[in-house]
Write an enzyme that holds these catalytic residues in place. Sequence first.
Site, short mmCIF file in Angstrom:
data_model
loop_
_atom_site.label_atom_id
_atom_site.label_comp_id
_atom_site.label_asym_id
_atom_site.label_seq_id
_atom_site.Cartn_x
_atom_site.Cartn_y
_atom_site.Cartn_z
CB CYS A 37 -1.09 -11.65 4.44
SG CYS A 37 0.19 -11.97 3.23
NE ARG A 68 -5.89 -8.58 5.98
CZ ARG A 68 -5.79 -7.35 6.47
NH1 ARG A 68 -6.87 -6.63 6.61
NH2 ARG A 68 -4.63 -6.84 6.78
CD1 TRP A 77 -2.10 -9.68 -2.95
CD2 TRP A 77 -0.16 -8.83 -2.20
NE1 TRP A 77 -1.66 -8.76 -3.87
CE2 TRP A 77 -0.47 -8.23 -3.44
CE3 TRP A 77 1.01 -8.46 -1.55
CZ2 TRP A 77 0.34 -7.26 -4.03
CZ3 TRP A 77 1.82 -7.50 -2.15
CH2 TRP A 77 1.48 -6.91 -3.37
CG ASN A 102 -0.60 -8.90 7.26
OD1 ASN A 102 -0.12 -8.63 6.17
ND2 ASN A 102 -1.53 -8.16 7.83
N GLY A 103 2.90 -9.01 6.69
CA GLY A 103 3.86 -7.90 6.73
C GLY A 103 5.13 -8.28 5.99
CD GLU A 128 -12.63 5.18 -7.76
OE1 GLU A 128 -11.41 5.38 -7.70
OE2 GLU A 128 -13.18 4.21 -7.20
CE LYS A 175 -12.94 0.74 -8.11
NZ LYS A 175 -12.54 1.73 -7.15
CD GLU A 198 -9.22 -1.49 -8.25
OE1 GLU A 198 -8.64 -1.84 -7.23
OE2 GLU A 198 -10.26 -0.80 -8.23
CG HIS A 236 -2.05 19.29 -24.00
ND1 HIS A 236 -1.50 20.35 -24.69
CD2 HIS A 236 -3.16 19.78 -23.39
CE1 HIS A 236 -2.22 21.43 -24.48
NE2 HIS A 236 -3.24 21.12 -23.71
CE LYS A 244 -11.84 -3.11 0.45
NZ LYS A 244 -12.30 -2.31 -0.70
O1 M6R Z 1 -7.73 1.26 2.46
P1 M6R Z 1 -7.29 2.41 1.64
O2 M6R Z 1 -8.41 3.33 1.27
O3 M6R Z 1 -6.14 3.17 2.24
O4 M6R Z 1 -6.77 1.76 0.30
C1 M6R Z 1 -6.19 2.52 -0.71
C2 M6R Z 1 -6.07 1.74 -1.99
O5 M6R Z 1 -5.28 0.61 -1.80
C3 M6R Z 1 -7.44 1.31 -2.53
O6 M6R Z 1 -8.28 2.40 -2.71
C4 M6R Z 1 -7.27 0.56 -3.86
O7 M6R Z 1 -6.80 1.42 -4.84
C5 M6R Z 1 -8.59 -0.08 -4.25
N1 M6R Z 1 -8.34 -1.40 -4.77
C6 M6R Z 1 -9.33 0.69 -5.28
O8 M6R Z 1 -10.48 0.06 -5.70
#
Ligand code: M6R
Length: 612
Positions: free
Chosen positions: A2, A27, A74, A100-101, A485, A489, A492, A508, A607
């Site tokens: 948010c 956000r 969000w 927000n929260g 990673e 990616k 996502e 395994h 984000k």
């Molecule tokens: O702001 P942060 O690095 O603490 O965020 C952690 C994760 O939320 C963040 O890395 C998330 O997995 C991303 N969308 C990855 O691309």
Amino acid sequence: MCGIVAYIGQREAYPIVLKGLKRLEYRGYDSAGVALLNGNGLKVYKKKGKVAELEDHLSGKDVGSHVAIGHTRWATHGEPSDRNSHPHSSGNGKLAMIHNGIIENYSLLKQELLKKGHVFNSDTDTEVLIHFIEEIQSSNQCGLEEALRIALKRVVGAYVIVLVDEDNPDTLIAARKGSPLVIGVGKGEHFLASDASPIVEYTKEVVFVNDYEIAIIKADELILKNISNERQTPYIQKLDIELAAIEKSGYDHFMLKEIFEQPQTIFDSLRGRLDAKSGTLTLGGIREHAAILSQAKRIIIVACGTSWHAGLVAEYMIEELCRVPVEVEYASEFRYRNPVVGEGDVIIAVSQSGETADTLVAIESAKQKGAIILGVCNVVGSSIARLSHAGAYTHAGPEIGVASTKAFTAQLAVLCMIGLKVAQEKGTITQQRFQHLLDELDAISEKVATTLKLNDQVKQIADKYKDARDFLYLGRGYNFPVALEGALKLKEISYIHAEGYPAAEMKHGPIALVDENLPVVFVATRDSYYEKVVSNIQEIKARKGKVIAVVTEGDQTIPGMADDVIEVPAADELIAPILSVIPLQLLAYHIGVLKGFDVDKPRNLAKSVTVE
Ligand code: M6R
């Protein structure tokens, strides 16, 4: 998670708030809304969908106002819909609030309010809070500020809230606990936002509001108080962000811009710290704690998502360089499982935003138990950075694309420097190896620039495999976290199912998935695991899997086996992940774009995950 933005001053408030919402849309983008206050009273407009839909909805309407609040959502409590969008109003329609929260005890409060006759128009926790404040105002016959203070003493959860009151049109009231709030201080005007991006265009002077503080904001006055009603002195800081850093600068997407910024951002993360010529490494933020770090019985890295992957690379680096046990923990697990932690432990919290709720709470409890906290954050002044005893910023600049890219490589560079510094302090590294790694880090930005020239080739590979249903990503040693990673990616951005695995562990279980339709991405640069990875590639080929291999330039073996090969420059295995991840970022980006998705705002994501 948010985004909130608000303005009070002499300018037209709506365009400022709207632009701010667009900047904060990373956000959350389930819905958006604004409340505008002018001579005709308080007007609330809200719409399911992205900010652009709110803008269309408001086109042609009277939006004249010098006081406004805005929100991009969000969803947590209640589906994305017009009625669940913020701002929410009090029963008498005089108050409007953005939040927000999460108000964790909202259900209990709602029951009490329902008994008193309150009627709710949404499923949100936020609407309960504004009704609760209104109820206190009328039952205690007090002003809004006092009612807010009483309400917040009963609230369990995290919040940043901003309120407007039709009866006090020259004042905004805001409060914070656990979610970020920045106030921009202009000449006869104030700007409020979840981060500095909506503010930087207008002023560089900001106040980061602390937990349990309430701000009473007029155009020309900012009063900060704690929850006990004691005045606090606002600490005005100067922002070090340029407007260009938060704009696309000609790129189609922020994600692509941020991938291409990496030569510079990695350089920035090293600048002023590493001097390969003189063989020195200076990390000002941990200098005072270097001795404690070097005496740590154990280092625990806590993080989430991509930052957790950087932490996993750091585990390998720090154990190798410093000969100290390192554990890497998902912050969300660590915070709840009553871990054994205390004096003598060093916690490294890795976070791009510095606001991730799970990471924040994890370090709060470890700090209470006596651990030393080291923050590796990107956002300057963020909550995790401020809660840490010491730390090192990554200096990657604002990362707007929801999928983290440049933050990851900057985290790797900084974590490597921390490992080197501690190893030097402990005497667990030879001068020759220390100098070699400084030289390698010094050369890495150039190599990243070379790697980015592979963009067109990776795009072609993306086109070839974009319709695959699943992907497997494999790597060993330092490249295992890179495989994780790469898979994250792809998931996502393209919504393709992808799994990252240690290449040997594949036998395994996941090998059962392999057939001629499964692309398998091997991160197979030349390192101490290389021969073993070659065998793993053969195991996949024997089962007709399609192999896409990221290899070191000049590799003579893997190109003869793989279906597609991407060559990156040679680098020491400790820092090779900074290079090998880049083709994987590009692969995910291009597949997402080719499939027609909004890669900067992938569905269901936000984000900054400021809720549990
Ligand atoms: O702001 P942060 O690095 O603490 O965020 C952690 C994760 O939320 C963040 O890395 C998330 O997995 C991303 N969308 C990855 O691309």
